[in-house]
Motif scaffolding. Structure first.
Motif, mmCIF file in Angstrom:
data_model
loop_
_atom_site.group_PDB
_atom_site.id
_atom_site.type_symbol
_atom_site.label_atom_id
_atom_site.label_comp_id
_atom_site.label_asym_id
_atom_site.label_seq_id
_atom_site.Cartn_x
_atom_site.Cartn_y
_atom_site.Cartn_z
ATOM 1 N N ARG A 18 172.317 97.239 5.910
ATOM 2 C CA ARG A 18 172.143 95.811 6.160
ATOM 3 C C ARG A 18 173.215 95.302 7.114
ATOM 4 O O ARG A 18 174.335 95.816 7.143
ATOM 5 N N LEU A 19 172.859 94.269 7.849
ATOM 6 C CA LEU A 19 173.742 93.713 8.871
ATOM 7 C C LEU A 19 174.424 92.447 8.364
ATOM 8 O O LEU A 19 173.759 91.484 7.974
ATOM 9 N N ILE A 20 175.752 92.465 8.380
ATOM 10 C CA ILE A 20 176.537 91.252 8.130
ATOM 11 C C ILE A 20 176.967 90.696 9.484
ATOM 12 O O ILE A 20 177.604 91.396 10.273
ATOM 13 N N ALA A 21 176.602 89.448 9.755
ATOM 14 C CA ALA A 21 176.995 88.806 11.007
ATOM 15 C C ALA A 21 178.396 88.225 10.828
ATOM 16 O O ALA A 21 178.596 87.290 10.049
ATOM 17 N N VAL A 22 179.363 88.812 11.518
ATOM 18 C CA VAL A 22 180.765 88.377 11.374
ATOM 19 C C VAL A 22 181.006 87.197 12.314
ATOM 20 O O VAL A 22 181.060 87.347 13.529
ATOM 21 N N SER A 23 181.137 86.027 11.689
ATOM 22 C CA SER A 23 181.123 84.768 12.444
ATOM 23 C C SER A 23 182.483 84.094 12.497
ATOM 24 O O SER A 23 182.586 82.925 12.883
ATOM 25 N N ALA A 34 172.000 81.768 14.350
ATOM 26 C CA ALA A 34 171.712 83.079 13.745
ATOM 27 C C ALA A 34 170.856 82.902 12.494
ATOM 28 O O ALA A 34 169.916 83.677 12.255
ATOM 29 N N TYR A 35 171.170 81.887 11.712
ATOM 30 C CA TYR A 35 170.384 81.601 10.504
ATOM 31 C C TYR A 35 168.927 81.325 10.875
ATOM 32 O O TYR A 35 167.995 81.854 10.254
ATOM 33 N N ILE A 215 177.146 90.205 18.397
ATOM 34 C CA ILE A 215 176.162 89.154 18.103
ATOM 35 C C ILE A 215 176.570 87.842 18.775
ATOM 36 O O ILE A 215 175.775 87.200 19.456
ATOM 37 N N PHE A 216 177.816 87.444 18.545
ATOM 38 C CA PHE A 216 178.258 86.098 18.932
ATOM 39 C C PHE A 216 179.079 86.066 20.219
ATOM 40 O O PHE A 216 179.454 84.996 20.678
#
Ligand SMILES: *Cc1c(COP(=O)(O)O)cnc(C)c1O
Length: 228
Positions: A18-23, A34-35, A215-216
């Motif tokens: 699973r991917l955790i988006a580190v924000s 992203a949500y 991602i960000f």
């Protein structure tokens, strides 16, 4: 761009990862983007920043705390945090136990291991983890649940070294599973892999990759969002 990045990374990941988006450091608008693209797992490394973002954003987000955590900051995240990845001492676990009890919660935790050759990273070694898990203090805890292990590989272009470090963390997971958690279905998570090494981590058995800049965008200014 965020939606495309999420899609591209998810396509690279096997179903068990699973991917955790580190924000961390990113504004809530970017997390909301992203949500809206379907992302539900977010990672932060500062307790107050995570608390403020939790207050501002939809309540079905799973918040993963991934940074070094001071015992006196646990109280800010204890009401809502989904998982704390960075347990590296008995006193920290005791603080989590105490704050979780206040909220009638049981908080999922990972033991952080020092797997990198670098000196600077936090984390336990196997002997320290054994001592923690054998302690009377740990055995009496009712408001924390240890669900696996976390580690950070050396920050290097030597991907052979990175792969060996991930394999080491996978071995540590297996050893702890055998010696302490053979009856625990919950003990199932291996949190490893970041932007530059998540594919290797997935190949080495990661169940949770923690990806931020891919991602960000880079956390320092002046780099395009899609710079990988
Ligand atoms: C910042 C951070 C990440 C994400 O790093 P990227 O290189 O931006 O993907 C992952 N894990 C931890 C513990 C972090 O602090």
């Amino acid at each position: 761009m965020i939606e495309e990045n999420l899609q591209r990374i998810n396509k690279d990941l096997p179903p068990q990862t699973r991917l955790i988006a580190v924000s961390k450091t990113k504004p809530v608008e970017m997390l909301q983007e992203a949500y809206d693209a379907g992302q539900r797992l977010f990672g932060e490394n500062k307790a107050l920043e995570m608390r403020d973002k939790h207050e501002a954003l939809p309540k079905d987000i799973e918040w993963h705390f991934i940074g070094h955590l001071q015992t006196n900051k646990v109280k800010y995240i204890a009401p809502f945090v989904r998982m704390i990845h960075s347990i590296d001492s008995l006193p920290l676990l005791q603080a989590v136990e105490k704050e979780a009890a206040k909220h009638g919660r049981c908080i999922d935790c990972l033991l952080q291991f020092h797997i990198a050759t670098e000196e600077t990273k936090f984390g336990l070694d196997l002997q320290e983890a054994r001592r923690l898990l054998e302690s009377a203090e740990y055995k009496a805890m009712q408001h924390v649940r240890i669900c696996g292990v976390m580690g950070m590989a050396t920050n290097t272009d030597d991907m052979g070294l990175v792969r060996r470090e991930f394999a080491t963390l996978h071995d540590i997971f297996g050893t702890l599973k055998r010696d302490f958690f053979s009856g625990s279905e919950a003990f199932s998570e291996i949190s490893m892999g970041m932007s530059h090494d998540y594919r290797i981590a997935a190949e080495e058995g990661s169940t949770l990759v923690r990806v931020g800049s891919s991602i960000f965008g880079a956390r320092d200014y002046g780099t395009p969002v899609n710079d990988v």
